[in-house]
Each structure stands twice: as structure tokens, then as C-alpha cells.
Scaffold this motif. Structure first.
Motif, PDB file in Angstrom:
ATOM      1  N   LEU A  38      -7.207 -39.261  -8.899  1.00 24.21           N
ATOM      2  CA  LEU A  38      -8.010 -38.548  -8.386  1.00 24.21           C
ATOM      3  C   LEU A  38      -9.337 -38.116  -9.259  1.00 24.21           C
ATOM      4  O   LEU A  38     -10.306 -38.060  -9.328  1.00 24.21           O
ATOM      5  CB  LEU A  38      -7.630 -37.440  -7.787  1.00 24.21           C
ATOM      6  CG  LEU A  38      -6.939 -37.706  -6.230  1.00 24.21           C
ATOM      7  CD1 LEU A  38      -6.460 -36.509  -5.898  1.00 24.21           C
ATOM      8  CD2 LEU A  38      -8.106 -38.177  -5.472  1.00 24.21           C
ATOM      9  N   LEU A  39      -8.797 -37.748 -10.688  1.00 27.98           N
ATOM     10  CA  LEU A  39      -9.595 -37.148 -11.730  1.00 27.98           C
ATOM     11  C   LEU A  39     -10.369 -38.455 -12.205  1.00 27.98           C
ATOM     12  O   LEU A  39     -11.554 -38.395 -12.655  1.00 27.98           O
ATOM     13  CB  LEU A  39      -8.971 -36.817 -13.012  1.00 27.98           C
ATOM     14  CG  LEU A  39      -8.485 -35.380 -12.987  1.00 27.98           C
ATOM     15  CD1 LEU A  39      -7.740 -34.917 -14.013  1.00 27.98           C
ATOM     16  CD2 LEU A  39      -9.609 -34.573 -12.749  1.00 27.98           C
ATOM     17  N   GLY A  40      -9.707 -39.833 -12.188  1.00 30.07           N
ATOM     18  CA  GLY A  40     -10.433 -40.963 -12.417  1.00 30.07           C
ATOM     19  C   GLY A  40     -11.912 -41.224 -11.709  1.00 30.07           C
ATOM     20  O   GLY A  40     -12.561 -41.896 -12.247  1.00 30.07           O
ATOM     21  N   LEU A  41     -11.620 -40.897 -10.257  1.00 31.14           N
ATOM     22  CA  LEU A  41     -13.048 -40.842  -9.594  1.00 31.14           C
ATOM     23  C   LEU A  41     -14.300 -40.569 -10.260  1.00 31.14           C
ATOM     24  O   LEU A  41     -15.115 -41.008 -10.048  1.00 31.14           O
ATOM     25  CB  LEU A  41     -12.562 -40.080  -8.357  1.00 31.14           C
ATOM     26  CG  LEU A  41     -11.907 -40.489  -7.342  1.00 31.14           C
ATOM     27  CD1 LEU A  41     -11.825 -39.264  -6.197  1.00 31.14           C
ATOM     28  CD2 LEU A  41     -12.543 -41.846  -6.498  1.00 31.14           C
ATOM     29  N   ALA A  42     -14.114 -39.563 -11.192  1.00 30.22           N
ATOM     30  CA  ALA A  42     -15.274 -38.814 -11.624  1.00 30.22           C
ATOM     31  C   ALA A  42     -15.743 -39.426 -13.065  1.00 30.22           C
ATOM     32  O   ALA A  42     -16.504 -38.900 -13.777  1.00 30.22           O
ATOM     33  CB  ALA A  42     -15.112 -37.376 -11.803  1.00 30.22           C
ATOM     34  N   ILE A  43     -14.830 -40.279 -13.609  1.00 28.73           N
ATOM     35  CA  ILE A  43     -15.188 -40.792 -14.969  1.00 28.73           C
ATOM     36  C   ILE A  43     -16.162 -41.729 -14.898  1.00 28.73           C
ATOM     37  O   ILE A  43     -16.085 -42.840 -14.088  1.00 28.73           O
ATOM     38  CB  ILE A  43     -13.840 -41.328 -15.579  1.00 28.73           C
ATOM     39  CG1 ILE A  43     -12.662 -40.536 -15.767  1.00 28.73           C
ATOM     40  CG2 ILE A  43     -14.258 -41.966 -16.972  1.00 28.73           C
ATOM     41  CD1 ILE A  43     -11.431 -41.046 -16.305  1.00 28.73           C
ATOM     42  N   PRO A  44     -17.350 -41.739 -15.279  1.00 28.55           N
ATOM     43  CA  PRO A  44     -18.252 -42.507 -15.056  1.00 28.55           C
ATOM     44  C   PRO A  44     -18.209 -43.542 -16.161  1.00 28.55           C
ATOM     45  O   PRO A  44     -18.034 -43.044 -17.474  1.00 28.55           O
ATOM     46  CB  PRO A  44     -19.782 -41.736 -15.457  1.00 28.55           C
ATOM     47  CG  PRO A  44     -19.246 -40.289 -15.999  1.00 28.55           C
ATOM     48  CD  PRO A  44     -17.979 -40.288 -15.856  1.00 28.55           C
ATOM     49  N   ALA A  45     -18.532 -44.801 -15.803  1.00 28.61           N
ATOM     50  CA  ALA A  45     -18.340 -45.796 -16.602  1.00 28.61           C
ATOM     51  C   ALA A  45     -19.364 -45.826 -17.913  1.00 28.61           C
ATOM     52  O   ALA A  45     -19.005 -46.061 -18.896  1.00 28.61           O
ATOM     53  CB  ALA A  45     -18.905 -47.386 -15.858  1.00 28.61           C
ATOM     54  N   GLN A  46     -20.517 -45.144 -17.848  1.00 27.81           N
ATOM     55  CA  GLN A  46     -21.288 -44.894 -18.958  1.00 27.81           C
ATOM     56  C   GLN A  46     -20.566 -44.085 -20.058  1.00 27.81           C
ATOM     57  O   GLN A  46     -20.885 -44.195 -21.447  1.00 27.81           O
ATOM     58  CB  GLN A  46     -22.665 -43.902 -18.387  1.00 27.81           C
ATOM     59  CG  GLN A  46     -23.588 -44.905 -17.638  1.00 27.81           C
ATOM     60  CD  GLN A  46     -23.206 -44.581 -16.278  1.00 27.81           C
ATOM     61  OE1 GLN A  46     -22.139 -44.583 -15.830  1.00 27.81           O
ATOM     62  NE2 GLN A  46     -24.247 -45.000 -15.569  1.00 27.81           N
ATOM     63  N   ALA A  47     -19.847 -43.007 -19.426  1.00 25.89           N
ATOM     64  CA  ALA A  47     -19.207 -42.177 -20.376  1.00 25.89           C
ATOM     65  C   ALA A  47     -18.236 -42.913 -21.303  1.00 25.89           C
ATOM     66  O   ALA A  47     -17.926 -42.218 -22.526  1.00 25.89           O
ATOM     67  CB  ALA A  47     -18.506 -41.207 -19.645  1.00 25.89           C
ATOM     68  N   VAL A  48     -17.597 -44.047 -20.741  1.00 18.80           N
ATOM     69  CA  VAL A  48     -16.632 -44.530 -21.769  1.00 18.80           C
ATOM     70  C   VAL A  48     -16.647 -46.083 -22.511  1.00 18.80           C
ATOM     71  O   VAL A  48     -16.207 -46.738 -22.908  1.00 18.80           O
ATOM     72  CB  VAL A  48     -15.302 -44.849 -20.962  1.00 18.80           C
ATOM     73  CG1 VAL A  48     -14.465 -43.431 -20.613  1.00 18.80           C
ATOM     74  CG2 VAL A  48     -15.529 -45.672 -19.930  1.00 18.80           C
ATOM     75  N   ILE A  49     -18.296 -46.270 -22.179  1.00 20.01           N
ATOM     76  CA  ILE A  49     -18.762 -47.532 -22.500  1.00 20.01           C
ATOM     77  C   ILE A  49     -18.419 -47.862 -24.177  1.00 20.01           C
ATOM     78  O   ILE A  49     -18.389 -48.937 -24.557  1.00 20.01           O
ATOM     79  CB  ILE A  49     -20.031 -47.834 -22.184  1.00 20.01           C
ATOM     80  CG1 ILE A  49     -20.593 -49.290 -22.173  1.00 20.01           C
ATOM     81  CG2 ILE A  49     -21.275 -46.935 -22.890  1.00 20.01           C
ATOM     82  CD1 ILE A  49     -19.529 -50.088 -21.314  1.00 20.01           C
ATOM     83  N   VAL A  50     -18.912 -46.802 -24.997  1.00 22.05           N
ATOM     84  CA  VAL A  50     -18.770 -47.073 -26.411  1.00 22.05           C
ATOM     85  C   VAL A  50     -17.212 -47.590 -26.744  1.00 22.05           C
ATOM     86  O   VAL A  50     -17.189 -48.385 -27.331  1.00 22.05           O
ATOM     87  CB  VAL A  50     -19.176 -45.665 -27.302  1.00 22.05           C
ATOM     88  CG1 VAL A  50     -18.864 -45.943 -28.482  1.00 22.05           C
ATOM     89  CG2 VAL A  50     -20.728 -45.476 -26.951  1.00 22.05           C
ATOM     90  N   PRO A  51     -16.354 -46.603 -26.400  1.00 16.86           N
ATOM     91  CA  PRO A  51     -15.032 -46.892 -26.801  1.00 16.86           C
ATOM     92  C   PRO A  51     -14.477 -48.162 -26.021  1.00 16.86           C
ATOM     93  O   PRO A  51     -13.517 -48.929 -26.530  1.00 16.86           O
ATOM     94  CB  PRO A  51     -14.025 -45.526 -26.143  1.00 16.86           C
ATOM     95  CG  PRO A  51     -14.915 -44.930 -25.561  1.00 16.86           C
ATOM     96  CD  PRO A  51     -16.269 -45.102 -25.700  1.00 16.86           C
ATOM     97  N   MET A  52     -15.066 -48.474 -24.826  1.00 15.74           N
ATOM     98  CA  MET A  52     -14.793 -49.843 -24.127  1.00 15.74           C
ATOM     99  C   MET A  52     -14.915 -50.870 -24.913  1.00 15.74           C
ATOM    100  O   MET A  52     -14.561 -51.849 -25.219  1.00 15.74           O
ATOM    101  CB  MET A  52     -15.508 -49.821 -22.937  1.00 15.74           C
ATOM    102  CG  MET A  52     -14.971 -50.815 -21.925  1.00 15.74           C
ATOM    103  SD  MET A  52     -13.363 -50.642 -21.356  1.00 15.74           S
ATOM    104  CE  MET A  52     -13.612 -49.544 -20.050  1.00 15.74           C
ATOM    105  N   PHE A  53     -16.383 -50.601 -25.607  1.00 17.43           N
ATOM    106  CA  PHE A  53     -16.937 -51.760 -26.731  1.00 17.43           C
ATOM    107  C   PHE A  53     -15.998 -51.987 -27.746  1.00 17.43           C
ATOM    108  O   PHE A  53     -15.729 -53.157 -28.110  1.00 17.43           O
ATOM    109  CB  PHE A  53     -18.246 -51.389 -26.972  1.00 17.43           C
ATOM    110  CG  PHE A  53     -18.975 -52.257 -27.987  1.00 17.43           C
ATOM    111  CD1 PHE A  53     -19.439 -53.418 -27.699  1.00 17.43           C
ATOM    112  CD2 PHE A  53     -19.024 -51.758 -29.140  1.00 17.43           C
ATOM    113  CE1 PHE A  53     -20.109 -54.335 -28.522  1.00 17.43           C
ATOM    114  CE2 PHE A  53     -19.819 -52.553 -30.416  1.00 17.43           C
ATOM    115  CZ  PHE A  53     -20.264 -53.858 -29.997  1.00 17.43           C
TER     116      PHE A  53
END
Lengths: 272, 311
Positions: free
Chosen positions: A108-123
Motif C-alpha cells: 500500500l505504501l508502495g502505491l505512492a512511491i513515484p518512479a521519478q523518486a527512485v530513478i537515480v538509485p535504479m540507474f
């Protein structure tokens, strides 16, 4: 009781029709013009000569490859989601205890994690894992970011299965595995199709992950193709709009034939 | 791998049912493992990493180096950062204010029984199918000052350079956002409006209330919960608007439409300052998480643990 027509609402709906219809008209009509007709006659007039050349040019500009990549990404994302979400939703609805409710809260919390917010660590993670500029590097995060909404939709559908049905299965001595296959999955078909619609749309229309995580021609997806096209040949509007039309064609065909299912899917999803 | 983890699920199988004296079959936690591990790896680990990276300096090539609060103090004194936060709030609020009334009206209309409704609503929802990228490139072409529609309709658009000023660019971003998102929110409201009991309208009609009064005194109050969900979705979406800004305005003119999400992208992937990018991202995460906690609270999702489990 007789219904009187609601003129106010009718007028409002016509305004919205114009707002949606007008850009779609400009979009569609410009795909059939030549470049020179676009700049001389302007985007609004009906072109004197219609041409299909723009569509042909898109394919010689590599649209076929982009299309194929997008299909691969979409099919893989839907497959991953269908593999992991139904068992999870089943556990959330039927397993008991604190752990499973914590798991549900995490999603449910994951619903609000925007992809933009984790794009640096994702990279960072994708580069370290060696998936940079590889379709798998787009597929995995896209699928992961579909999970919260899909889980929410599917648990909603599975909660509608009554306890009497579970009791009846239990009476037969069915294992959780059999309950899952013979009761839970068949009865949550509606939820499952919503999940497929949502995941497929997300994957097909995804832009941020491909933008950051791929760079070469061979891994380019359609949305990235549109973006690159604009930055490189911004003035070639007919070329660009015909690529846009091609990019939405598969979804549009599904929409024509399965509008109700698609809209219901989107309604159930309600998300981004 | 997934198949294996299911097997242990059958371990705690039969438990004495209270009502019928029947054994109840329950899945074990193992069923939740594949999805949870996958989600942790690709969504939550990056979330923790973004916090770590915000205290490092990293150019994307070498290894990240710890540099304490340097990124944070830099951002605190960065006028563009301050402006981007302000702009994010303006864009988000403008989005909510414009989209909410339009999508309520459209959703309530689509839930009713007007003539031609099926055909019209089929067209209405077409923007749902287009990617944000497609929507943005099409609107950019349509609004191009030299070759687009404004050049043909000078009486409406003046000199036609809509995105040449800050207020114009914000208006364009808000308008395109409305075009893109209204159909989805209208769908939410359509579902909400369908669920309103018809008895209420019949009673009001007997009391002589007209359509407008029925809308204000019945429809709007009954849509309260839908409104909460919809507005919160708009808030989270608005905070993280990125594709439209990148394609329509590139944050310009100057930095006039550089919102936080776009500034994060610029810092990280254009200036190769991944540490600062992470710090901006962390701010976005915190705000979005606070909003999501509000979603869960207000909508009561966390309380609907079970409607069918009285076993």
C-alpha cells in the motif's frame, strides 16, 4: 417518472467533445499530409493531396524495431505480474497473522512511491547488475512498479469470494494449491483482466525507465522513439504524428473491441 | 523457484472451523514471498539507496563518495531549487483545481442516461490510451508558435508564443495535464455516481428540487469519498510531473517551469551530479509518502482487511 433531457450537461459534454476531438483531428489529418503541405497550408486545413508516405518513412526510420522492443517489454511485464501477484493477493486475503498484514501495508505504501523518486538509485542498481541498455533493465523495474496497484485490485476481487466457497473446498480436503487453481483464480477473472490491462498499458506507454536505462537503437522502445524524433526532427510534424498514431494503434484496436472491459479495468485501477 | 516456495504453503492446512466444524484451508506466507522479494529489490532497496546517495558525491562513473551534508546545504542555498519547489506546488494545485470540477461534471454526466452517451463517452476516454509522451509531443506540435494552430488563429492566441512566458507555459502544462488526466478521474467519479442510491433523487424530485439543487445537495456530498481518493491521486501525480515538462517546455523559458522532478532529472542525468539529484528525489519521496499515508487513512483501505473471512 419521466426524464427530461438535461441541456446543461449536454452542452458541457459537447465542450469536452470539442476539446478531445479537435487535437485528435489535427493529429490524424496531419499524418496524411506531406511536410510541405503542413507548413504551407497549416495544420487545420484539409490537405489537397493525401499521402501514406509518412507511415512508410516511420518504418524506414526504425519504427519496426521500436515496436518489437515495446511488445517484448509489454509481454514480459504482464507475464511477471501474472506470475507473482495472484499468489500474493491470495495470501493477503486468506493467510492470517501480523506478517501478512505488514506485507500488505508495504505494498500500500508502495502505491505512492513515484518512479521519478527512485530513478537515480535504479540507474545505480541496474548498472551494477549489468542490465544497463538491456531490455531486461526496463522490464524488471516496470513490473515492480506495477505491483502495488495490481495487488490492490486483485485483493479487492478476491475478497468478494465468500467464505462458504472456501468451506466447501475445504470439505473436499483441497490443498491451498487446489483452492487457488480451482476456486480463487476462476472467480477473480474480472480482477485479473483489470490487472492485465493496467500492466500492459503501463509497460506499453512507459517512458522514464527506458529514457534513463537504455541508450542504443537496438533497445529503443516506441515512447523513446517519439521523444528522440521530436528532439531530432521537431519540424517534421507529419512524420511525428504518424508515429504517434502507429504507437497507439494496438491499444486503440483493443479499445474498439473491448471498450467495456478496458474501461472497467482502468476504473478498477484508478491509478496513475 | 516460485513453484518451490508454494509447497510449504500446504503445511498449516486444516484448522477446526468454528461454524460448521469444517477444516479451513489457508495458504502459508510462502505464497507472498516471490512478489515481496521482487518488490523489495526493485522498489524498496532503491528507496533506501536514494537516501544513502543523497549524502554522497557521485558522477555516475566512479564509485559514490560520502560527502556529508554537502548536497543538502547546496540545495538549501540554490535559488533554482527553491523556485522549483514553489513551482511544483503551483502546478500541483492548478492541476487539482482545474481537473476536479471538470472530471466531476464529466463523470456524473457519463453515469447518467443522456442520449448518445455510449458513443460520446467512447470518444471522451481516448486520452487514457495515449502515453504521456505521445500526448506531449502532439500538443507541442499543435501549439508550436510558427507552424502550429496558434499561427492560424491569431484572434485567439495573439502572437502565438504560448510557452514563451512563465504564466503561459504554466497554463499550457496545466491544460495538457487536464487533457491527459481528466478522463481517468471522470471514470472514478462515474463509478462513484453510479453507486448513489436512486431513492435519494426520487425523494428530492418529490420535494420539487431541480437538477442543479439535486446535484449540489445529493450528488456532491455522496461523492465525498471518491473526491478524497481522486484529489490525493492528483496530488501525488502533480508532485512528480516529469514527462510533460521535459517534452513541452524543457523547464523553460529559462528555469521558469523547472519543477522538482525535472530539476532532479537535470541535476542527475544532465549535470551528472547524482548526489544532489538523490537529495531532491528524497524530498519528493517524503512528501509523496506523507500523502500516501493520508490515502490509506482517509480511504480506509487498511481497514478492509476482510469482508469474507468470518470463519
Amino acid at each position: 417518472m419521466r426524464r427530461r433531457p438535461n441541456y446543461l450537461a449536454g452542452l458541457g459534454s459537447l465542450v469536452w467533445l470539442a476539446l478531445v476531438g479537435f487535437p485528435l483531428y489535427v493529429l490524424l489529418i496531419s499524418t496524411f499530409r506531406t511536410r510541405s503541405s503542413y507548413s504551407s497550408e497549416g495544420p487545420l486545413s484539409f490537405p489537397e493531396h493525401l499521402t501514406l508516405q509518412n507511415y512508410i518513412d516511420d518504418f524506414s526510420n526504425g519504427f519496426g524495431q521500436d515496436f518489437l522492443n515495446t511488445v517484448i517489454v509489454t509481454v514480459s511485464v504482464v507475464a511477471i505480474v501474472l506470475l507473482v501477484v495472484p499468489p500474493l493477493a491470495y495470501a493477503i486475503v486468506r493467510a492470517q497473522g501480523r506478517t501478512i498484514s505488514t506485507v500488505f501495508r508495504i505494498f500500500l505504501l508502495g502505491l505512492a512511491i513515484p518512479a521519478q523518486a527512485v530513478i537515480v538509485p535504479m540507474f545505480y542498481v541496474i548498472s551494477k547488475a549489468g542490465f544497463y541498455d538491456h531490455l531486461l533493465g526496463v522490464i524488471l523495474p516496470t513490473a515492480a512498479f506495477c505491483l502495488p496497484v495490481c495487488t490492490l485490485v486483485l485483493t479487492g476481487a478476491m475478497r468478494d469470494i465468500t467464505s462458504e466457497m472456501y468451506e466447501a473446498m475445504a470439505m473436499d480436503g483441497a490443498s491451498p494449491w487446489r483452492v487457488f487453481w480451482q476456486l480463487v483464480l476462476p472467480l477473480s477473472k474480472g480482477g485479473l483482466s483489470s490487472v492485465v490491462v493496467f500492466a500492459a498499458l503501463q509497460a506499453w506507454n512507459g517512458f522514464l525507465f527506458p529514457l534513463i536505462l537504455t541508450q542504443s537503437e537496438s533497445t529503443k522502445v516506441i515512447t523513446l522513439g517519439l521523444y528522440n524524433f521530436q528532439t531530432e526532427h521537431g519540424v517534421d510534424v507529419p512524420g511525428l504524428t504518424s508515429a504517434v498514431v502507429l504507437s497507439m494503434l494496438p491499444i486503440f484496436i483493443v479499445y474498439l473491441f473491448a471498450r467495456r472491459a478496458l474501461v472497467q479495468g482502468l476504473m478498477g485501477v484508478g491509478g496513475k | 523457484m516460485t513453484a518451490l516456495s508454494f509447497v510449504s504453503g500446504s503445511g498449516r492446512r486444516l484448522r477446526a472451523g468454528r461454524r460448521a466444524g469444517v477444516g479451513v484451508t489457508r495458504p502459508g506466507l510462502a505464497w507472498a514471498v516471490p512478489a515481496t522479494v521482487f518488490f523489495l529489490l526493485f522498489a524498496l532497496v532503491p528507496l533506501v539507496l536514494v537516501a544513502v546517495l543523497s549524502f554522497t558525491s557521485w558522477d555516475g562513473v566512479d564509485s559514490p563518495r560520502f560527502n556529508g551534508l554537502a548536497n543538502w546545504t547546496k540545495l538549501l542555498h540554490d535559488p533554482v531549487m527553491t523556485q522549483s519547489v514553489w513551482l511544483t506546488l503551483v502546478l500541483t494545485l492548478a492541476g487539482v483545481l482545474v481537473q476536479t470540477p471538470v472530471s466531476i461534471l464529466l463523470g456524473v454526466w457519463a453515469a447518467g442516461h443522456q442520449r448518445n452517451r455510449a458513443v460520446l463517452s467512447a470518444i471522451f476516454f481516448v486520452p487514457l490510451l495515449l502515453s504521456a509522451t505521445a500526448i506531449s509531443v502532439v500538443w507541442r506540435a499543435i501549439l508550436d508558435p510558427n507552424f502550429g494552430v496558434p499561427s492560424q488563429l491569431p484572434w485567439l492566441f495573439g502572437d502565438g508564443n504560448l510557452m514563451g512566458s512563465q504564466s503561459g507555459a504554466i497554463a499550457v502544462l496545466t491544460f495538457v495535464g487536464m487533457w491527459q488526466w481528466t478522463p481517468m478521474h471522470a471514470l472514478l467519479y462515474q463509478g462513484g455516481a453510479r453507486a448513489i442510491p436512486q431513492v435519494l433523487y426520487q425523494a428530492a424530485a418529490i420535494d420539487g428540487a431541480g437538477k442543479v439543487r439535486q446535484f449540489i445537495h445529493i450528488t456532491l456530498p455522496q461523492l465525498r469519498n471518491t473526491m478524497i481518493t481522486s484529489v490525493i491521486l492528483m496530488l501525488v501525480g502533480g508532485l512528480t510531473t516529469f514527462d510533460t515538462v521535459l517534452i513541452l517546455t524543457q523547464g523553460g523559458p529559462g528555469t521558469d517551469t523547472t519543477n522538482s522532478a525535472y530539476y532532479m532529472y537535470q541535476q542527475a542525468f544532465k549535470s551528472f551530479d547524482f548526489g544532489s539529484g538523490s537529495a531532491i528525489a528524497l524530498v519528493l519521496v517524503v512528501v509523496a509518502t506523507l500523502i500516501s499515508l493520508a490515502v490509506v487513512r482517509l480511504s480506509g483501505y487498511d481497514k478492509m482487511r476482510s469482508t469474507s473471512e468470518g470463519l
